[in-house]
Design a protein around this motif. Structure first.
Motif, PDB file in Angstrom:
ATOM      1  N   ALA A  41       0.730  -1.036   0.007  1.00 18.02           N
ATOM      2  CA  ALA A  41       0.129   0.126  -0.113  1.00 18.02           C
ATOM      3  C   ALA A  41       0.962   1.381  -0.149  1.00 18.02           C
ATOM      4  CB  ALA A  41      -1.096   0.100   1.202  1.00 18.02           C
ATOM      5  N   ILE A  42       1.757   1.169   0.783  1.00 19.39           N
ATOM      6  CA  ILE A  42       2.757   2.519   0.881  1.00 19.39           C
ATOM      7  C   ILE A  42       3.419   2.672  -0.500  1.00 19.39           C
ATOM      8  CG2 ILE A  42       5.147   3.090   1.979  1.00 19.39           C
ATOM      9  CD1 ILE A  42       3.922   2.099   4.463  1.00 19.39           C
ATOM     10  N   ASP A  43       3.998   1.578  -1.097  1.00 20.07           N
ATOM     11  CA  ASP A  43       4.286   1.638  -2.364  1.00 20.07           C
ATOM     12  C   ASP A  43       3.658   2.257  -3.321  1.00 20.07           C
ATOM     13  OD1 ASP A  43       6.795   1.214  -4.299  1.00 20.07           O
ATOM     14  OD2 ASP A  43       5.525  -0.574  -5.070  1.00 20.07           O
ATOM     15  N   ILE A  44       2.401   1.912  -3.326  1.00 21.95           N
ATOM     16  CA  ILE A  44       1.175   2.413  -4.382  1.00 21.95           C
ATOM     17  C   ILE A  44       1.120   3.789  -3.854  1.00 21.95           C
ATOM     18  CG2 ILE A  44      -1.273   2.224  -4.958  1.00 21.95           C
ATOM     19  CD1 ILE A  44      -0.984  -0.830  -4.327  1.00 21.95           C
ATOM     20  N   VAL A  45       0.972   4.354  -2.743  1.00 23.39           N
ATOM     21  CA  VAL A  45       0.659   5.753  -2.513  1.00 23.39           C
ATOM     22  C   VAL A  45       1.826   6.570  -2.978  1.00 23.39           C
ATOM     23  CG1 VAL A  45       0.403   7.151  -0.446  1.00 23.39           C
ATOM     24  CG2 VAL A  45      -0.816   5.240  -0.445  1.00 23.39           C
ATOM     25  N   LYS A  46       3.140   6.129  -2.698  1.00 23.60           N
ATOM     26  CA  LYS A  46       4.236   6.833  -3.241  1.00 23.60           C
ATOM     27  C   LYS A  46       4.139   6.936  -4.833  1.00 23.60           C
ATOM     28  CE  LYS A  46       7.333   5.621   0.344  1.00 23.60           C
ATOM     29  NZ  LYS A  46       8.631   4.910   0.654  1.00 23.60           N
ATOM     30  N   LYS A  47       3.566   5.901  -5.576  1.00 20.41           N
ATOM     31  CA  LYS A  47       3.576   6.046  -6.828  1.00 20.41           C
ATOM     32  C   LYS A  47       2.558   6.601  -7.656  1.00 20.41           C
ATOM     33  CE  LYS A  47       6.880   2.320  -7.278  1.00 20.41           C
ATOM     34  NZ  LYS A  47       7.172   0.903  -7.455  1.00 20.41           N
ATOM     35  N   ASN A  48       1.166   6.797  -6.875  1.00 25.24           N
ATOM     36  CA  ASN A  48       0.110   7.147  -7.636  1.00 25.24           C
ATOM     37  C   ASN A  48      -0.505   8.347  -6.904  1.00 25.24           C
ATOM     38  OD1 ASN A  48      -0.688   4.706  -9.574  1.00 25.24           O
ATOM     39  ND2 ASN A  48       0.237   3.583  -7.622  1.00 25.24           N
ATOM     40  N   HIS A  49      -1.476   8.909  -7.425  1.00 25.88           N
ATOM     41  CA  HIS A  49      -2.652   9.942  -6.951  1.00 25.88           C
ATOM     42  C   HIS A  49      -3.783   9.339  -6.245  1.00 25.88           C
ATOM     43  CE1 HIS A  49      -5.002  13.340  -6.100  1.00 25.88           C
ATOM     44  NE2 HIS A  49      -6.033  12.638  -6.580  1.00 25.88           N
ATOM     45  N   ILE A  50      -3.772   9.419  -4.996  1.00 25.53           N
ATOM     46  CA  ILE A  50      -4.891   8.501  -4.434  1.00 25.53           C
ATOM     47  C   ILE A  50      -5.909   9.386  -3.619  1.00 25.53           C
ATOM     48  CG2 ILE A  50      -5.448   6.800  -2.372  1.00 25.53           C
ATOM     49  CD1 ILE A  50      -3.596   5.518  -4.783  1.00 25.53           C
ATOM     50  N   ASP A  51      -7.123   9.499  -3.657  1.00 25.67           N
ATOM     51  CA  ASP A  51      -8.207  10.284  -3.307  1.00 25.67           C
ATOM     52  C   ASP A  51      -8.526   9.454  -1.826  1.00 25.67           C
ATOM     53  OD1 ASP A  51      -8.234  12.224  -5.403  1.00 25.67           O
ATOM     54  OD2 ASP A  51      -9.531  10.507  -6.622  1.00 25.67           O
ATOM     55  N   ILE A  52      -8.767   8.237  -1.951  1.00 26.66           N
ATOM     56  CA  ILE A  52      -9.379   7.438  -0.778  1.00 26.66           C
ATOM     57  C   ILE A  52      -8.596   6.475  -0.462  1.00 26.66           C
ATOM     58  CG2 ILE A  52     -11.398   6.600   0.061  1.00 26.66           C
ATOM     59  CD1 ILE A  52     -12.211   9.571  -0.629  1.00 26.66           C
ATOM     60  N   ILE A  53      -8.379   6.316   0.628  1.00 21.52           N
ATOM     61  CA  ILE A  53      -7.661   4.881   1.170  1.00 21.52           C
ATOM     62  C   ILE A  53      -8.562   4.064   2.325  1.00 21.52           C
ATOM     63  CG2 ILE A  53      -5.661   3.898   2.568  1.00 21.52           C
ATOM     64  CD1 ILE A  53      -4.246   6.243   1.809  1.00 21.52           C
TER      65      ILE A  53
END
Length: 155
Positions: A41-53
């Motif tokens: 999840a941390i890797d995804i957040v570092k590489k993508n724009h996320i609105d809702i987790i």
């Protein structure tokens, strides 16, 4: 609505069946990203724009609250929703205080309730973003006015 206009939701759960179910349920409404653990999840957040987790609380290696605490350090902007199948008030209190969650839901989740929660969270996210953008513009305007006033006073 194409994928770039959709709300981007990251769903984190250590149970692969839950990830598959979430993606199957919401893939047409949202851009859905999934992670099987906190590190992914941390890797995804570092590489993508996320609105809702949205994260499950009880996962091996890293709880949902611990994950949200780490994500806040990387990007505090996404709205955070905690899911748990256990009536663990300590986890809920930690989620509010440490993970700064927007909402808490019990597992198994209801499609309607989760969809409404995602939409409400995004409304808050968008309003907050608009306020911050306006604030930034006001700061620039204020700096320009101060500069002009200094110039006027010096001349």
């Amino acid at each position: 609505m194409d994928n770039k206009d959709k709300i981007t939701v990251l769903y984190v759960d250590d149970e692969e069946n839950n990830l598959i179910s979430f993606k199957a349920t919401f893939r047409l409404r949202y851009k859905v990203l999934t992670a099987i653990n906190g590190a992914a999840a941390i890797d995804i957040v570092k590489k993508n724009h996320i609105d809702i987790i949205i994260t499950d609380q009880r996962m091996p290696e890293m709880t949902g609250v611990a994950l949200l605490e780490e994500i806040i350090k990387i990007n505090p902007d996404p709205m955070r929703i905690l899911l748990t199948g256990y009536a663990d008030m300590g986890a809920v209190v930690d989620a509010v205080n440490k993970g700064k969650i927007y909402h808490y839901l019990s597992k198994p989740w209801s499609e309607t309730e989760l969809d409404e929660t995602i939409r409400r969270a995004y409304e808050v996210y968008a309003e907050r973003k608009d306020i911050l953008d306006t604030y930034s513009k006001l700061e620039v305007s204020n700096e320009q006015l101060e500069f002009l006033l200094r110039q006027k006073l010096l001349s």
